[in-house]
Motif scaffolding. Structure first.
Motif, mmCIF file in Angstrom:
data_model
loop_
_atom_site.group_PDB
_atom_site.id
_atom_site.type_symbol
_atom_site.label_atom_id
_atom_site.label_comp_id
_atom_site.label_asym_id
_atom_site.label_seq_id
_atom_site.Cartn_x
_atom_site.Cartn_y
_atom_site.Cartn_z
ATOM 1 N N LEU A 265 14.415 -1.291 3.566
ATOM 2 C CA LEU A 265 15.190 -0.095 3.257
ATOM 3 C C LEU A 265 15.574 -0.107 1.788
ATOM 4 C CD1 LEU A 265 17.706 -0.182 6.252
ATOM 5 C CD2 LEU A 265 15.572 1.123 6.117
ATOM 6 N N PRO A 266 15.689 1.049 1.155
ATOM 7 C CA PRO A 266 16.215 1.084 -0.206
ATOM 8 C C PRO A 266 17.642 0.537 -0.237
ATOM 9 C CG PRO A 266 15.172 3.171 0.360
ATOM 10 C CD PRO A 266 15.277 2.381 1.634
ATOM 11 N N ILE A 267 18.054 0.064 -1.374
ATOM 12 C CA ILE A 267 19.397 -0.485 -1.528
ATOM 13 C C ILE A 267 20.438 0.548 -1.101
ATOM 14 C CG2 ILE A 267 21.111 -1.254 -3.224
ATOM 15 C CD1 ILE A 267 18.779 -2.490 -4.804
ATOM 16 N N GLY A 268 21.353 0.123 -0.268
ATOM 17 C CA GLY A 268 22.468 0.981 0.133
ATOM 18 C C GLY A 268 22.161 1.979 1.226
ATOM 19 N N ALA A 269 20.938 2.000 1.747
ATOM 20 C CA ALA A 269 20.575 3.018 2.741
ATOM 21 C C ALA A 269 21.400 2.882 4.009
ATOM 22 C CB ALA A 269 19.095 2.935 3.064
ATOM 23 N N ASP A 270 21.531 1.666 4.530
ATOM 24 C CA ASP A 270 22.261 1.492 5.787
ATOM 25 C C ASP A 270 23.729 1.866 5.630
ATOM 26 O OD1 ASP A 270 22.616 -0.671 4.109
ATOM 27 O OD2 ASP A 270 22.553 -2.179 5.692
ATOM 28 N N LEU B 191 12.816 6.527 3.284
ATOM 29 C CA LEU B 191 13.666 5.587 4.012
ATOM 30 C C LEU B 191 13.002 4.226 4.145
ATOM 31 C CD1 LEU B 191 16.214 5.016 5.696
ATOM 32 C CD2 LEU B 191 14.967 5.891 7.685
ATOM 33 N N LEU B 192 11.693 4.198 4.328
ATOM 34 C CA LEU B 192 10.959 2.945 4.455
ATOM 35 C C LEU B 192 10.130 2.688 3.203
ATOM 36 C CD1 LEU B 192 9.564 3.131 8.111
ATOM 37 C CD2 LEU B 192 11.788 2.312 7.324
ATOM 38 N N GLN B 193 10.287 1.512 2.638
ATOM 39 C CA GLN B 193 9.497 1.085 1.484
ATOM 40 C C GLN B 193 8.690 -0.150 1.886
ATOM 41 O OE1 GLN B 193 9.672 2.736 -1.472
ATOM 42 N NE2 GLN B 193 11.309 4.119 -0.804
ATOM 43 N N VAL B 194 7.452 -0.239 1.399
ATOM 44 C CA VAL B 194 6.667 -1.428 1.720
ATOM 45 C C VAL B 194 7.276 -2.642 1.017
ATOM 46 C CG1 VAL B 194 4.494 -0.267 2.231
ATOM 47 C CG2 VAL B 194 5.044 -0.849 -0.140
ATOM 48 N N ALA B 195 7.247 -3.785 1.704
ATOM 49 C CA ALA B 195 7.870 -4.996 1.169
ATOM 50 C C ALA B 195 7.080 -5.582 0.002
ATOM 51 C CB ALA B 195 8.016 -6.035 2.276
ATOM 52 N N ARG B 196 5.766 -5.365 -0.005
ATOM 53 C CA ARG B 196 4.948 -5.815 -1.131
ATOM 54 C C ARG B 196 3.795 -4.821 -1.304
ATOM 55 N NH1 ARG B 196 1.198 -10.991 0.602
ATOM 56 N NH2 ARG B 196 0.622 -10.314 2.705
ATOM 57 N N PRO B 197 3.182 -4.793 -2.482
ATOM 58 C CA PRO B 197 2.114 -3.811 -2.731
ATOM 59 C C PRO B 197 1.006 -3.874 -1.694
ATOM 60 C CG PRO B 197 2.764 -4.861 -4.778
ATOM 61 C CD PRO B 197 3.471 -5.604 -3.672
ATOM 62 N N VAL B 198 0.530 -2.707 -1.284
ATOM 63 C CA VAL B 198 -0.480 -2.630 -0.237
ATOM 64 C C VAL B 198 -1.775 -3.340 -0.635
ATOM 65 C CG1 VAL B 198 -1.987 -1.034 1.003
ATOM 66 C CG2 VAL B 198 0.433 -0.540 0.796
ATOM 67 N N ALA B 199 -2.226 -3.151 -1.867
ATOM 68 C CA ALA B 199 -3.471 -3.793 -2.287
ATOM 69 C C ALA B 199 -3.357 -5.312 -2.188
ATOM 70 C CB ALA B 199 -3.834 -3.378 -3.712
ATOM 71 N N GLU B 200 -2.183 -5.836 -2.519
ATOM 72 C CA GLU B 200 -1.953 -7.281 -2.418
ATOM 73 C C GLU B 200 -2.035 -7.736 -0.961
ATOM 74 O OE1 GLU B 200 1.954 -10.087 -2.783
ATOM 75 O OE2 GLU B 200 1.580 -8.719 -4.469
ATOM 76 N N THR B 201 -1.457 -6.956 -0.074
ATOM 77 C CA THR B 201 -1.496 -7.279 1.357
ATOM 78 C C THR B 201 -2.918 -7.239 1.892
ATOM 79 O OG1 THR B 201 0.742 -6.422 1.705
ATOM 80 C CG2 THR B 201 -0.700 -6.574 3.637
ATOM 81 N N TYR B 202 -3.630 -6.157 1.586
ATOM 82 C CA TYR B 202 -5.014 -6.033 2.039
ATOM 83 C C TYR B 202 -5.859 -7.204 1.554
ATOM 84 C CZ TYR B 202 -4.599 -1.145 3.684
ATOM 85 O OH TYR B 202 -4.275 0.009 4.367
ATOM 86 N N ALA B 203 -5.651 -7.588 0.285
ATOM 87 C CA ALA B 203 -6.456 -8.662 -0.295
ATOM 88 C C ALA B 203 -6.117 -10.020 0.305
ATOM 89 C CB ALA B 203 -6.259 -8.697 -1.807
ATOM 90 N N SER B 204 -4.824 -10.293 0.478
ATOM 91 C CA SER B 204 -4.427 -11.619 0.971
ATOM 92 C C SER B 204 -4.868 -11.824 2.422
ATOM 93 C CB SER B 204 -2.913 -11.798 0.834
ATOM 94 O OG SER B 204 -2.211 -10.863 1.637
ATOM 95 N N ILE B 205 -4.713 -10.809 3.255
ATOM 96 C CA ILE B 205 -5.189 -10.927 4.639
ATOM 97 C C ILE B 205 -6.712 -10.984 4.662
ATOM 98 C CG2 ILE B 205 -5.330 -9.754 6.881
ATOM 99 C CD1 ILE B 205 -2.560 -8.589 6.345
#
Length: 261
Positions: free
Chosen positions: A142-147, A58-72
Motif C-alpha cells: 500500500l502507499p504510505i499512509g493509505a491504511d 491503492l496497490l503498488q508492486v513491491a518490486r519492478p515487474v521486469a526484475e520479478t519476471y527475470a528472477s523467476i
C-alpha cells in the motif's frame, strides 16, 4: 492492472508525505475536528464517498515487474535483459485485445500472452509461478499512509469502494493487505462484466454505496479508464500522481472544507 497496466508499467514507489500547501491544507487537529463533528452530525465531509482504483493507485508492486519476471525466469532459461522484458510487456499491453474484457475470470488467458511476449518464454510452469507470485499480498504494498487514511475517512462517515479492472485475485490481495474490511463495496471488472471506462462499472459501485455521482470522488491513475470514465457520468476524479500524490492529501481534500469559519 496485475492487474491494471498502470500498476506494472509505472512501478512507482510509494511516495513520502508531500509538503502541504498552506492555502489548502489544514492542521491534523483541524482534520480530527472535522472527523469528530461529522460523526456527531455536525460538519460533513466534502464528499460522501471515495471510489479507489486498485492496481497503480491503492496497490503498488513491491518490486519492478521486469526484475520479478527475470528472477523467476532464470530457473526456466529466461535470459532476456530486464529492459527488453519491459519493452515486451508494454508492447503486449498496447496491443488490441480481441475480447470484450481483458480480465475474464482469473485473467490467465490475458496474462499468459503478456508474460510470453515480455520474456519469450512459453513454459507453462514458468507462467504459473509468475501468476501465483502476484496472487499473494507479499508481491504488493500500500502507499504510505493509505491504511490510516481509509480508517479516518470511514470514521468520518465516508463510504469507501474499490472500482478496478482486475481479475479474481483482487479480493484475496485486499485481504492479505488487511484493507478488505474497510470497504463498503469492492467492484471488480472480471466479476461484473464491465471494465473502466465503461460507465456501468462506476454506476454499480455508486449503487452499492447508495450515493449519487455528484456526492462522491474517484481516485485512479489512468487518464482514460479512470478520469474520462468517471467524468462521463458526472463523477469527479483525481488522478493519482498528478492531482493527488499521497493518501494524506486525499484525506485532507475530503475532510477539509473551504469554510473560513
Amino acid at each position: 492492472m496485475p492487474p491494471a497496466a498502470a500498476t506494472l508499467l509505472r512501478q512507482a514507489p510509494a511516495v513520502p508525505f508531500a509538503a502541504r500547501r498552506t492555502a489548502v491544507s489544514c492542521s491534523g487537529m483541524a482534520r480530527r475536528l472535522v472527523t469528530a463533528s461529522a460523526g456527531a452530525g455536525g460538519l460533513a465531509p466534502a464528499y460522501g464517498g471515495l471510489l479507489l482504483d486498485a492496481g497503480g493507485t491503492l496497490l503498488q508492486v513491491a518490486r519492478p515487474v521486469a526484475e520479478t519476471y527475470a528472477s523467476i525466469g532464470r530457473r526456466y532459461g529466461v535470459t532476456k535483459p530486464e529492459k527488453r522484458i519491459m519493452e515486451g510487456f508494454k508492447r503486449a499491453f498496447s496491443a488490441p485485445w480481441p475480447k470484450t474484457l481483458r480480465y475474464q475470470g482469473d485473467g490467465r488467458p490475458f496474462w499468459r500472452i503478456v508474460v510470453a511476449e515480455a520474456t519469450d518464454c512459453t513454459d507453462v510452469d514458468y507462467f504459473e509461478e509468475v501468476y501465483q507470485y502476484y496472487a499473494h499480498g507479499d508481491a504488493w504494498r500500500l502507499p504510505i499512509g493509505a491504511d490510516t487514511t481509509l480508517r479516518e475517512l470511514k470514521d468520518a462517515g465516508v463510504k469507501l469502494a474499490v472500482v478496478s479492472n482486475f481479475d479474481t485475485r483482487l479480493r484475496k490481495l485486499l485481504k492479505d493487505l488487511n484493507v478488505s474490511d474497510m470497504f463498503d463495496a469492492i467492484v471488480v471488472s472480471s466479476e461484473v462484466g464491465y471494465e473502466k471506462p465503461a460507465p456501468e462499472i462506476f454506476k454499480i459501485a455508486l449503487d452499492q454505496i447508495d450515493l449519487e455521482a455528484s456526492k462522491a470522488v474517484h481516485v485512479g491513475d489512468d487518464e482514460t479508464a479512470d478520469k474520462a470514465g468517471a467524468n462521463a457520468i458526472g463523477l469527479e476524479c483525481w488522478l493519482w500522481g498528478e492531482d493527488v500524490k499521497t493518501f494524506s492529501e486525499i484525506q485532507e481534500r475530503i475532510l477539509t472544507t473551504d469554510d473560513p469559519q
